[in-house]
Design a protein around this motif. Sequence first.
Motif, PDB file in Angstrom:
ATOM      1  N   GLN A  61       4.770   5.178   3.135  1.00  0.00           N
ATOM      2  CA  GLN A  61       4.245   6.535   3.248  1.00  0.00           C
ATOM      3  C   GLN A  61       5.314   7.487   2.746  1.00  0.00           C
ATOM      4  O   GLN A  61       6.429   7.515   3.272  1.00  0.00           O
ATOM      5  N   THR A 110       5.999  -2.811   7.929  1.00  0.00           N
ATOM      6  CA  THR A 110       5.247  -3.989   7.533  1.00  0.00           C
ATOM      7  C   THR A 110       4.224  -4.349   8.598  1.00  0.00           C
ATOM      8  O   THR A 110       4.519  -4.281   9.792  1.00  0.00           O
ATOM      9  N   SER A 152       1.775  -7.087   4.756  1.00  0.00           N
ATOM     10  CA  SER A 152       1.402  -5.936   3.944  1.00  0.00           C
ATOM     11  C   SER A 152       2.398  -4.823   4.231  1.00  0.00           C
ATOM     12  O   SER A 152       2.540  -4.392   5.373  1.00  0.00           O
ATOM     13  N   VAL A 170      -6.854   0.330   8.978  1.00  0.00           N
ATOM     14  CA  VAL A 170      -5.447   0.693   9.144  1.00  0.00           C
ATOM     15  C   VAL A 170      -5.386   2.216   9.151  1.00  0.00           C
ATOM     16  O   VAL A 170      -5.770   2.857   8.173  1.00  0.00           O
ATOM     17  N   ILE A 220      -8.081  -3.188   5.088  1.00  0.00           N
ATOM     18  CA  ILE A 220      -7.496  -4.417   4.556  1.00  0.00           C
ATOM     19  C   ILE A 220      -8.429  -5.542   4.979  1.00  0.00           C
ATOM     20  O   ILE A 220      -8.745  -5.689   6.156  1.00  0.00           O
ATOM     21  N   ILE A 226       1.450   3.464  12.662  1.00  0.00           N
ATOM     22  CA  ILE A 226       0.391   2.642  12.087  1.00  0.00           C
ATOM     23  C   ILE A 226      -0.445   2.060  13.227  1.00  0.00           C
ATOM     24  O   ILE A 226       0.092   1.467  14.157  1.00  0.00           O
ATOM     25  N   ILE A 266       3.517  -1.059   4.138  1.00  0.00           N
ATOM     26  CA  ILE A 266       2.906   0.272   4.090  1.00  0.00           C
ATOM     27  C   ILE A 266       4.029   1.255   3.781  1.00  0.00           C
ATOM     28  O   ILE A 266       5.003   1.350   4.532  1.00  0.00           O
ATOM     29  N   VAL A 286      -3.021   5.450   9.379  1.00  0.00           N
ATOM     30  CA  VAL A 286      -1.631   5.868   9.160  1.00  0.00           C
ATOM     31  C   VAL A 286      -1.518   7.335   9.564  1.00  0.00           C
ATOM     32  O   VAL A 286      -2.168   8.199   8.988  1.00  0.00           O
ATOM     33  N   THR A 295       2.351  -4.782  14.020  1.00  0.00           N
ATOM     34  CA  THR A 295       3.414  -3.996  13.410  1.00  0.00           C
ATOM     35  C   THR A 295       4.232  -3.347  14.508  1.00  0.00           C
ATOM     36  O   THR A 295       3.712  -3.121  15.612  1.00  0.00           O
ATOM     37  N   VAL A 341       0.853  -1.189   0.000  1.00  0.00           N
ATOM     38  CA  VAL A 341       0.000   0.000   0.000  1.00  0.00           C
ATOM     39  C   VAL A 341       0.887   1.236   0.000  1.00  0.00           C
ATOM     40  O   VAL A 341       1.836   1.328   0.785  1.00  0.00           O
ATOM     41  N   VAL A 359       0.843   5.358   0.548  1.00  0.00           N
ATOM     42  CA  VAL A 359       0.044   6.409   1.169  1.00  0.00           C
ATOM     43  C   VAL A 359       0.815   7.718   1.053  1.00  0.00           C
ATOM     44  O   VAL A 359       2.019   7.764   1.328  1.00  0.00           O
TER      45      VAL A 359
END
Length: 121
Positions: free
Chosen positions: A98, A82, A94, A68, A36, A53, A96, A70, A48, A23, A25
Amino acid sequence: MGLVFPLQLSAQQDTLEISANLVFVAADTDTAELAINVTADSVWSANTDASWIVLLPATGKGDTSILVIVEPNPLSTNLIDTVFFTSQGLTVSSAIVQSPFICEVPTNLSLVDSVVFQHSL
């Protein structure tokens, strides 16, 4: 909000699947929220180490959609972490990402406008 790539792992009759394993962001001043979807045959957990997150809920049973959250990234660098999902010995993840370098293109542009917009940068 970002690019999504599904992933599924199976071991015998147990299944653990998530709707997004990558993902992206944008790092702006607002908190970003995304969902998700988790598909599992039994109890699962998500975790995580990233303080930026938040996972709601972080545990569940069967098919569930998790939120989720952020937090904003005030830095001029990428933040990458992750989220790990585990169930019955299976693990999927997953990532992430950013980034302050991700921007949203206006949705009201036509294809011709988009080409002109890209060339004008």
